[in-house]
Design an enzyme around this catalytic site. Structure first.
Site, PDB file in Angstrom:
ATOM      1  N   TYR A  48       0.844  -1.217   0.000  1.00  0.00           N
ATOM      2  CA  TYR A  48       0.000   0.000   0.000  1.00  0.00           C
ATOM      3  C   TYR A  48       0.876   1.264   0.000  1.00  0.00           C
ATOM      4  CZ  TYR A  48      -3.686  -3.247   1.621  1.00  0.00           C
ATOM      5  OH  TYR A  48      -4.556  -4.299   1.771  1.00  0.00           O
ATOM      6  N   HIS A 106       0.551 -11.712   1.787  1.00  0.00           N
ATOM      7  CA  HIS A 106      -0.519 -11.010   1.071  1.00  0.00           C
ATOM      8  C   HIS A 106      -1.189 -11.873   0.002  1.00  0.00           C
ATOM      9  CE1 HIS A 106      -1.647  -6.563   0.189  1.00  0.00           C
ATOM     10  NE2 HIS A 106      -2.668  -7.339  -0.084  1.00  0.00           N
TER      11      HIS A 106
HETATM   12  N1  NAP Z   1      -5.636  -8.672   1.591  1.00  0.00           N
HETATM   13  C1  NAP Z   1      -6.006  -8.118   0.453  1.00  0.00           C
HETATM   14  O1  NAP Z   1      -5.691  -8.594  -0.645  1.00  0.00           O
HETATM   15  C2  NAP Z   1      -6.843  -6.872   0.495  1.00  0.00           C
HETATM   16  C3  NAP Z   1      -7.457  -6.408  -0.673  1.00  0.00           C
HETATM   17  C4  NAP Z   1      -8.245  -5.258  -0.592  1.00  0.00           C
HETATM   18  C5  NAP Z   1      -8.426  -4.643   0.636  1.00  0.00           C
HETATM   19  N2  NAP Z   1      -7.802  -5.105   1.764  1.00  0.00           N
HETATM   20  C6  NAP Z   1      -7.972  -4.454   3.093  1.00  0.00           C
HETATM   21  O2  NAP Z   1      -9.374  -4.323   3.357  1.00  0.00           O
HETATM   22  C7  NAP Z   1      -9.675  -2.950   3.596  1.00  0.00           C
HETATM   23  C8  NAP Z   1     -11.071  -2.635   3.148  1.00  0.00           C
HETATM   24  O3  NAP Z   1     -11.267  -2.971   1.793  1.00  0.00           O
HETATM   25  P1  NAP Z   1     -11.472  -1.894   0.631  1.00  0.00           P
HETATM   26  O4  NAP Z   1     -10.881  -0.614   1.058  1.00  0.00           O
HETATM   27  O5  NAP Z   1     -10.964  -2.467  -0.632  1.00  0.00           O
HETATM   28  O6  NAP Z   1     -13.048  -1.789   0.463  1.00  0.00           O
HETATM   29  P2  NAP Z   1     -14.323  -1.546   1.399  1.00  0.00           P
HETATM   30  O7  NAP Z   1     -13.916  -1.250   2.796  1.00  0.00           O
HETATM   31  O8  NAP Z   1     -15.264  -2.651   1.117  1.00  0.00           O
HETATM   32  O9  NAP Z   1     -14.970  -0.272   0.732  1.00  0.00           O
HETATM   33  C9  NAP Z   1     -14.365   0.981   0.756  1.00  0.00           C
HETATM   34  C10 NAP Z   1     -15.268   1.923  -0.037  1.00  0.00           C
HETATM   35  O10 NAP Z   1     -16.514   2.090   0.668  1.00  0.00           O
HETATM   36  C11 NAP Z   1     -16.756   3.477   0.904  1.00  0.00           C
HETATM   37  N3  NAP Z   1     -17.363   3.579   2.238  1.00  0.00           N
HETATM   38  C12 NAP Z   1     -16.774   3.312   3.435  1.00  0.00           C
HETATM   39  N4  NAP Z   1     -17.643   3.477   4.433  1.00  0.00           N
HETATM   40  C13 NAP Z   1     -18.814   3.849   3.870  1.00  0.00           C
HETATM   41  C14 NAP Z   1     -20.093   4.173   4.401  1.00  0.00           C
HETATM   42  N5  NAP Z   1     -20.333   4.100   5.717  1.00  0.00           N
HETATM   43  N6  NAP Z   1     -21.075   4.523   3.538  1.00  0.00           N
HETATM   44  C15 NAP Z   1     -20.829   4.576   2.191  1.00  0.00           C
HETATM   45  N7  NAP Z   1     -19.638   4.292   1.644  1.00  0.00           N
HETATM   46  C16 NAP Z   1     -18.645   3.926   2.478  1.00  0.00           C
HETATM   47  C17 NAP Z   1     -15.393   4.128   0.833  1.00  0.00           C
HETATM   48  O11 NAP Z   1     -15.515   5.453   0.358  1.00  0.00           O
HETATM   49  P3  NAP Z   1     -14.774   6.722   1.047  1.00  0.00           P
HETATM   50  O12 NAP Z   1     -13.366   6.333   1.362  1.00  0.00           O
HETATM   51  O13 NAP Z   1     -14.889   7.769   0.004  1.00  0.00           O
HETATM   52  O14 NAP Z   1     -15.578   7.037   2.278  1.00  0.00           O
HETATM   53  C18 NAP Z   1     -14.675   3.273  -0.213  1.00  0.00           C
HETATM   54  O15 NAP Z   1     -15.019   3.703  -1.528  1.00  0.00           O
HETATM   55  C19 NAP Z   1      -8.592  -2.217   2.824  1.00  0.00           C
HETATM   56  O16 NAP Z   1      -8.461  -0.860   3.183  1.00  0.00           O
HETATM   57  C20 NAP Z   1      -7.387  -3.053   3.142  1.00  0.00           C
HETATM   58  O17 NAP Z   1      -6.881  -2.754   4.424  1.00  0.00           O
HETATM   59  C21 NAP Z   1      -7.020  -6.222   1.701  1.00  0.00           C
END
Ligand code: NAP
Length: 286
Positions: A48, A106
């Site tokens: 990241y 990862h």
């Molecule tokens: N291990 C892996 O391969 C892997 C892959 C992907 C992610 N991850 C981890 O998982 C975490 C979460 O996944 P992600 O960031 O991909 O997706 P997510 O948490 O499912 O979704 C994030 C999205 O949802 C929006 N959001 C957040 N809270 C909200 C709410 N209360 N109402 C409406 N929209 C909302 C955010 O927008 P805004 O930011 O504009 O509010 C952003 O666009 C990552 O940050 C990372 O730490 C790990």
């Protein structure tokens, strides 16, 4: 904050804050906001490129290190025993910490066995409180759980109402491995936040669809790490402990499962090739 307990006794908050796609410019502010709201678990990764900002924010917050559960992940180009050991120590330097609460591999590609042996040794040396994997689908999970000295404590996989990973969860439960959801909202893909069933349930409880989704994960016993760059949404995502979904509502959400990734399948050879290209491109940029 509700916690889960790994098989080695280490506890982790069931809701944390993820910083994937949080830019270096915004990351310090975001993590400070999250910590000020009460988040005590942060999920970052070498890939990241914001570990330094996370480390700075933790120090600036003034919150004692032992009160924060910190996760990072080793990227594929650092796999192999020696390279992984070196890279975890480098992550610790960037994160300004003497130890890590959880380190995950990862991706299940490349020399992940060599990498995992390094995590086992760092764990034994006391530098890591817990170790695990990410994106290990049942076949690879059972393989590494069976041929490792220290079974993974956690497996972080894509999980949300449109991709519920029921079979994967069954295998993690069988092996006593804690399931953690990445993209707990599926990044909103496929209209998840606007889904009519979720919207109706949200209205009934006086909550947002985001809160219903997180509550559903929590009631399945799954750790969530939602990302938001907005402080109001961060607060909303933490405010999920004053209500409970009924069994009937849990089942209605269970029926939304499309059993398909909103992103890509880690079992698809084309996905593996895509990761290989990414590793090669990053090597060339160095
Ligand atoms: N291990 C892996 O391969 C892997 C892959 C992907 C992610 N991850 C981890 O998982 C975490 C979460 O996944 P992600 O960031 O991909 O997706 P997510 O948490 O499912 O979704 C994030 C999205 O949802 C929006 N959001 C957040 N809270 C909200 C709410 N209360 N109402 C409406 N929209 C909302 C955010 O927008 P805004 O930011 O504009 O509010 C952003 O666009 C990552 O940050 C990372 O730490 C790990």
């Amino acid at each position: 904050m509700e916690q889960v307990t790994f098989y080695n006794g280490v506890k982790m908050p069931i809701v944390g804050y993820g910083v994937y796609q949080v830019s270096q410019e915004e990351c310090e502010r975001c993590v400070i906001d999250a910590l000020s709201l009460g988040y005590r678990s942060i999920d970052t990764a070498q890939s990241y490129f914001n570990e330094e900002q996370v480390g700075n924010a933790m120090v600036q917050s003034g919150i004692p290190r032992k009160e924060i559960f910190l996760t990072t992940k080793v990227w594929i180009e650092h796999y192999g025993y020696e390279a992984t050991k070196k890279s975890v120590l480098e992550s610790m330097r960037k994160l300004r910490t003497e130890y890590l609460d959880l380190v995950l591999l990862h991706q299940p590609f490349g020399d992940y066995y060599g990498a995992y042996r390094a995590l086992e040794d760092l764990y034994t040396e006391g530098k890591l409180r817990a170790i695990g994997v990410s994106n290990f689908y049942p076949d690879r999970l059972v393989d590494i759980a069976s041929f490792s000295r220290i079974k993974p404590m956690v497996n972080q996989v894509e999980t949300h109402p449109f991709h519920q990973q029921k079979n994967a969860k069954k295998w993690m439960d069988t092996y006593g491995i804690q399931m953690e959801a990445w993209a707990p909202f599926g990044e909103g893909r496929g209209g998840l936040f606007e889904d009519p069933v979720l919207t109706e349930i949200a209205q009934k409880y006086g909550k947002s669809t985001a809160q219903i989704i997180l509550r559903w994960h929590i009631q399945r016993g799954i750790v969530v790490i939602p990302k938001s760059a907005h402080k109001t949404r961060m607060a909303e995502n933490l405010n999920v402990f004053d209500f409970a979904l009924t069994q009937a509502d849990m089942e209605r959400i269970s029926a939304l499962d499309k059993e398909q990734s909103a992103f890509f399948s880690h079992s698809d050879p084309a996905t593996v090739e895509w990761f290989v290209r990414m590793v090669e491109e990053r090597k060339q940029k160095k």
